[in-house]
Design a protein around this motif. Structure first.
Motif, PDB file in Angstrom:
ATOM      1  N   SER A   1       3.669 -17.063 -18.005  1.00  0.00           N
ATOM      2  CA  SER A   1       3.367 -17.654 -16.616  1.00  0.00           C
ATOM      3  C   SER A   1       1.840 -17.212 -16.361  1.00  0.00           C
ATOM      4  CB  SER A   1       4.205 -17.282 -15.794  1.00  0.00           C
ATOM      5  OG  SER A   1       4.207 -16.034 -15.314  1.00  0.00           O
ATOM      6  N   ASN A   2       1.335 -16.033 -17.167  1.00  0.00           N
ATOM      7  CA  ASN A   2      -0.099 -15.953 -16.832  1.00  0.00           C
ATOM      8  C   ASN A   2      -0.953 -17.128 -17.238  1.00  0.00           C
ATOM      9  OD1 ASN A   2      -2.906 -14.855 -17.169  1.00  0.00           O
ATOM     10  ND2 ASN A   2      -1.789 -12.945 -16.521  1.00  0.00           N
ATOM     11  N   LEU A   3      -1.965 -17.626 -16.601  1.00  0.00           N
ATOM     12  CA  LEU A   3      -2.812 -18.806 -16.794  1.00  0.00           C
ATOM     13  C   LEU A   3      -3.852 -18.465 -17.964  1.00  0.00           C
ATOM     14  CD1 LEU A   3      -2.712 -21.186 -15.301  1.00  0.00           C
ATOM     15  CD2 LEU A   3      -4.571 -20.743 -14.000  1.00  0.00           C
ATOM     16  N   ALA A   4      -4.028 -17.322 -18.296  1.00  0.00           N
ATOM     17  CA  ALA A   4      -4.562 -16.803 -19.457  1.00  0.00           C
ATOM     18  C   ALA A   4      -3.907 -16.892 -20.706  1.00  0.00           C
ATOM     19  CB  ALA A   4      -5.249 -15.309 -19.244  1.00  0.00           C
TER      20      ALA A   4
ATOM     21  N   SER B   1      -6.602 -27.354 -11.760  1.00  0.00           N
ATOM     22  CA  SER B   1      -7.673 -28.189 -11.122  1.00  0.00           C
ATOM     23  C   SER B   1      -8.954 -27.281 -10.983  1.00  0.00           C
ATOM     24  CB  SER B   1      -7.180 -28.538  -9.630  1.00  0.00           C
ATOM     25  OG  SER B   1      -6.080 -29.406  -9.720  1.00  0.00           O
ATOM     26  N   ASP B   2      -8.958 -25.997 -10.790  1.00  0.00           N
ATOM     27  CA  ASP B   2      -9.940 -25.087 -10.449  1.00  0.00           C
ATOM     28  C   ASP B   2     -10.702 -24.673 -11.850  1.00  0.00           C
ATOM     29  OD1 ASP B   2      -9.882 -25.295  -7.691  1.00  0.00           O
ATOM     30  OD2 ASP B   2      -8.987 -23.425  -7.483  1.00  0.00           O
ATOM     31  N   VAL B   3     -10.013 -24.720 -12.972  1.00  0.00           N
ATOM     32  CA  VAL B   3     -10.587 -24.150 -14.440  1.00  0.00           C
ATOM     33  C   VAL B   3     -11.606 -24.788 -14.732  1.00  0.00           C
ATOM     34  CG1 VAL B   3      -9.766 -23.758 -16.553  1.00  0.00           C
ATOM     35  CG2 VAL B   3      -8.287 -23.652 -14.908  1.00  0.00           C
TER      36      VAL B   3
ATOM     37  N   VAL C   1      -5.653 -11.125  -5.701  1.00  0.00           N
ATOM     38  CA  VAL C   1      -4.754 -11.946  -6.202  1.00  0.00           C
ATOM     39  C   VAL C   1      -4.333 -13.006  -5.022  1.00  0.00           C
ATOM     40  CG1 VAL C   1      -2.556 -12.314  -7.431  1.00  0.00           C
ATOM     41  CG2 VAL C   1      -4.068 -10.553  -8.161  1.00  0.00           C
ATOM     42  N   ALA C   2      -4.094 -14.369  -5.488  1.00  0.00           N
ATOM     43  CA  ALA C   2      -3.494 -15.315  -4.424  1.00  0.00           C
ATOM     44  C   ALA C   2      -4.444 -15.227  -3.205  1.00  0.00           C
ATOM     45  CB  ALA C   2      -1.915 -14.965  -4.230  1.00  0.00           C
ATOM     46  N   ALA C   3      -5.567 -15.281  -3.414  1.00  0.00           N
ATOM     47  CA  ALA C   3      -6.453 -15.108  -2.176  1.00  0.00           C
ATOM     48  C   ALA C   3      -7.231 -16.400  -2.029  1.00  0.00           C
ATOM     49  CB  ALA C   3      -7.496 -13.869  -2.440  1.00  0.00           C
ATOM     50  N   GLY C   4      -7.243 -17.415  -2.876  1.00  0.00           N
ATOM     51  CA  GLY C   4      -8.126 -18.759  -2.561  1.00  0.00           C
ATOM     52  C   GLY C   4      -9.284 -18.359  -3.275  1.00  0.00           C
ATOM     53  N   LEU C   5      -9.529 -17.607  -4.208  1.00  0.00           N
ATOM     54  CA  LEU C   5     -10.516 -17.145  -4.929  1.00  0.00           C
ATOM     55  C   LEU C   5     -10.616 -17.769  -6.468  1.00  0.00           C
ATOM     56  CD1 LEU C   5     -11.242 -13.676  -3.439  1.00  0.00           C
ATOM     57  CD2 LEU C   5     -12.380 -15.988  -2.800  1.00  0.00           C
ATOM     58  N   ALA C   6      -9.421 -18.364  -6.734  1.00  0.00           N
ATOM     59  CA  ALA C   6      -9.557 -18.957  -8.140  1.00  0.00           C
ATOM     60  C   ALA C   6      -9.451 -17.975  -9.339  1.00  0.00           C
ATOM     61  CB  ALA C   6     -10.268 -19.888  -8.546  1.00  0.00           C
ATOM     62  N   GLY C   7      -8.781 -16.666  -9.066  1.00  0.00           N
ATOM     63  CA  GLY C   7      -8.707 -15.698  -9.673  1.00  0.00           C
ATOM     64  C   GLY C   7      -7.878 -15.982 -10.975  1.00  0.00           C
ATOM     65  N   GLY C   8      -6.924 -16.669 -11.143  1.00  0.00           N
ATOM     66  CA  GLY C   8      -6.209 -17.001 -12.338  1.00  0.00           C
ATOM     67  C   GLY C   8      -6.892 -18.127 -13.149  1.00  0.00           C
ATOM     68  N   SER C   9      -7.442 -18.982 -12.401  1.00  0.00           N
ATOM     69  CA  SER C   9      -8.397 -20.198 -13.093  1.00  0.00           C
ATOM     70  C   SER C   9      -9.280 -19.604 -13.870  1.00  0.00           C
ATOM     71  CB  SER C   9      -8.853 -21.205 -11.846  1.00  0.00           C
ATOM     72  OG  SER C   9      -7.713 -21.646 -11.239  1.00  0.00           O
ATOM     73  N   THR C  10     -10.073 -18.642 -13.474  1.00  0.00           N
ATOM     74  CA  THR C  10     -11.293 -18.134 -13.758  1.00  0.00           C
ATOM     75  C   THR C  10     -10.837 -17.252 -15.140  1.00  0.00           C
ATOM     76  OG1 THR C  10     -13.371 -17.180 -13.462  1.00  0.00           O
ATOM     77  CG2 THR C  10     -11.500 -16.185 -12.495  1.00  0.00           C
ATOM     78  N   ASN C  11      -9.854 -16.694 -15.132  1.00  0.00           N
ATOM     79  CA  ASN C  11      -9.054 -15.945 -16.528  1.00  0.00           C
ATOM     80  C   ASN C  11      -8.933 -17.162 -17.461  1.00  0.00           C
ATOM     81  OD1 ASN C  11      -7.184 -13.374 -14.736  1.00  0.00           O
ATOM     82  ND2 ASN C  11      -9.373 -13.496 -14.941  1.00  0.00           N
ATOM     83  N   ALA C  12      -8.228 -18.131 -16.968  1.00  0.00           N
ATOM     84  CA  ALA C  12      -7.975 -19.209 -18.011  1.00  0.00           C
ATOM     85  C   ALA C  12      -9.377 -19.673 -18.722  1.00  0.00           C
ATOM     86  CB  ALA C  12      -7.208 -20.202 -17.249  1.00  0.00           C
TER      87      ALA C  12
HETATM   88  P1  ATP Z   1      -6.769 -20.718  -6.339  1.00  0.00           P
HETATM   89  O1  ATP Z   1      -7.769 -20.458  -5.594  1.00  0.00           O
HETATM   90  O2  ATP Z   1      -7.084 -21.450  -7.743  1.00  0.00           O
HETATM   91  O3  ATP Z   1      -5.267 -21.380  -5.655  1.00  0.00           O
HETATM   92  P2  ATP Z   1      -5.841 -18.035  -6.073  1.00  0.00           P
HETATM   93  O4  ATP Z   1      -7.117 -17.283  -5.901  1.00  0.00           O
HETATM   94  O5  ATP Z   1      -5.109 -18.447  -4.562  1.00  0.00           O
HETATM   95  O6  ATP Z   1      -6.022 -19.336  -6.864  1.00  0.00           O
HETATM   96  P3  ATP Z   1      -4.452 -16.512  -8.075  1.00  0.00           P
HETATM   97  O7  ATP Z   1      -5.401 -15.297  -7.776  1.00  0.00           O
HETATM   98  O8  ATP Z   1      -5.001 -17.328  -9.151  1.00  0.00           O
HETATM   99  O9  ATP Z   1      -4.548 -17.427  -6.476  1.00  0.00           O
HETATM  100  O10 ATP Z   1      -2.966 -16.323  -8.284  1.00  0.00           O
HETATM  101  C1  ATP Z   1      -1.862 -17.164  -7.877  1.00  0.00           C
HETATM  102  C2  ATP Z   1      -0.851 -16.768  -8.506  1.00  0.00           C
HETATM  103  O11 ATP Z   1      -0.779 -17.068 -10.164  1.00  0.00           O
HETATM  104  C3  ATP Z   1      -0.337 -15.227  -8.671  1.00  0.00           C
HETATM  105  O12 ATP Z   1       0.594 -14.965  -7.461  1.00  0.00           O
HETATM  106  C4  ATP Z   1       0.111 -14.615  -9.796  1.00  0.00           C
HETATM  107  O13 ATP Z   1       1.445 -14.654  -9.919  1.00  0.00           O
HETATM  108  C5  ATP Z   1      -0.260 -15.952 -10.775  1.00  0.00           C
HETATM  109  N1  ATP Z   1      -1.263 -15.594 -11.914  1.00  0.00           N
HETATM  110  C6  ATP Z   1      -0.890 -16.179 -13.141  1.00  0.00           C
HETATM  111  N2  ATP Z   1      -1.875 -15.877 -14.099  1.00  0.00           N
HETATM  112  C7  ATP Z   1      -2.649 -14.937 -13.330  1.00  0.00           C
HETATM  113  C8  ATP Z   1      -3.937 -14.402 -13.489  1.00  0.00           C
HETATM  114  N3  ATP Z   1      -4.568 -14.365 -14.830  1.00  0.00           N
HETATM  115  N4  ATP Z   1      -4.535 -13.768 -12.642  1.00  0.00           N
HETATM  116  C9  ATP Z   1      -4.093 -13.906 -11.301  1.00  0.00           C
HETATM  117  N5  ATP Z   1      -2.997 -14.266 -10.914  1.00  0.00           N
HETATM  118  C10 ATP Z   1      -2.167 -15.073 -11.960  1.00  0.00           C
END
Ligand code: ATP
Length: 317
Positions: free
Chosen positions: A67-70, A141-143, A101-112
């Motif tokens: 489930s990790n986007l990376a 969408s943010d990738v 994480v889950a902050a609205g900063l696209a953390g998962g998207s940027t890892n992917a």
């Molecule tokens: P966006 O701004 O794209 O909505 P976000 O910054 O709000 O993203 P993320 O940090 O991407 O949110 O994390 C959202 C959820 O995705 C997390 O709760 C986590 O369980 C899951 N997730 C999957 N892969 C990752 C990753 N590589 N990094 C962070 N979270 C991840």
């Protein structure tokens, strides 16, 4: 052959986010201005000589399974380029998580995005930016934005990118309550319930709304590198649902706004909030003012800068 690759994967903030309509695929039609910031994760890919991918990340909220986007980005590359995958093999992906994480900063998207760029290099594929963006759109969408980064207008569900003039390395303060998370699907669903009756539904109407932003004051402020105007034109539709539901976010935004600076707003679906500053010194003052107004140890604060890069390769051997 290349055995390893290290990449810096920048976070983003939204300087502008307008929801203009619904889409048949269940997403929303958006018009956004995205901005990369220097706060970044370090993503390392190491060839492991077997047909599999492994994700390592020590952050408790980040999954290390499929489930990790990376991981999903790596799997997508293996599916799209089976010959390269069987020739070069899989990789171990280590994520040094610095973006909240889950902050609205696209953390998962940027890892992917980093995995797409890294495997393109390691597998010697020579993909172009549009090709990488097309792959990225399949993951989220943010990738696509996260790959190239900088300053850009994003439309569609956020995956259609038109670069804008890169902004200078302006300073900002970023704040987030560590234990507070906002679900992005919840924010959009609630917005639809409350404001869906105002959505535009015909193609011409949607195009008119996109054009209005394209030739509007925020984009004009960016083209003129006018930080003061940018600060005054910050806009995010999702604040209308998130701020009333999360009083801490509303309070942090208020504290940032009254501490001076050029303007403050929530990023994406929150709960992170940022304040733009005229200088590093002013950013420090805003951070200190926020710290004394909200002495809660759960509040994390960072000083960072705009950056012109999305994914940056730091080394490959
Ligand atoms: P966006 O701004 O794209 O909505 P976000 O910054 O709000 O993203 P993320 O940090 O991407 O949110 O994390 C959202 C959820 O995705 C997390 O709760 C986590 O369980 C899951 N997730 C999957 N892969 C990752 C990753 N590589 N990094 C962070 N979270 C991840």
């Amino acid at each position: 052959m290349m055995d390893s690759c290290s990449l810096l994967a920048s976070a983003k903030i939204n300087l502008y986010l307008e929801i203009i309509g619904d889409r048949p695929d269940g997403y929303h039609e958006l018009v956004m201005v995205m901005q990369s910031i220097a706060l970044a994760d370090l993503v390392e890919l190491k060839a492991i000589g077997m047909d599999a991918f492994r994700v390592r990340c020590s952050h408790p909220l980040v999954p290390t399974d499929s489930s990790n986007l990376a991981y999903r980005a790596a799997q997508l590359m293996a599916d799209e380029f089976p010959e390269a995958f069987s020739r070069w093999g899989g990789a171990e992906i280590t994520i040094d998580k610095r973006i909240p994480v889950a902050a609205g900063l696209a953390g998962g998207s940027t890892n992917a995005a980093a995995v797409l760029v890294g495997l393109d290099l390691m597998w010697n594929l020579g993909l172009t930016l549009p090709q990488l963006q097309e792959l990225g759109a399949k993951l989220g969408s943010d990738v696509p934005f996260c790959i190239g980064g900088g300053t850009a207008l994003a439309t569609g569900r956020g995956e259609k990118i038109s670069p804008l003039s890169n902004l200078d390395r302006s300073y900002l303060v970023l704040g987030k309550f560590r234990s507070l998370q906002v679900s992005t699907p919840w924010a959009y669903k609630t917005f639809r319930q409350e404001f869906g009756h105002q959505y535009v539904s015909d193609a011409a109407g949607l195009e008119e709304r996109r054009q209005r932003v394209h030739s509007g004051p925020m984009v004009s402020a960016i083209l003129h590198h006018d930080d003061r105007q940018i600060g005054q034109r910050l806009y995010n539709d999702l604040e209308r649902v998130v701020l009333p539901a999360y009083p801490q976010v509303a309070q942090l935004r208020e504290v940032f706004r009254s501490a001076g600076g050029l303007g403050g707003m929530m990023s994406g679906s929150g709960p992170s909030v940022f304040a733009l500053a005229e200088s590093e010194l002013e950013a420090t003052k805003i951070r200190d003012a926020a710290r004394s107004a909200i002495p809660d140890p759960d509040l994390d604060l960072w000083i960072t800068q705009f950056t012109t890069t999305g994914i940056q390769v730091v080394s490959n051997k």
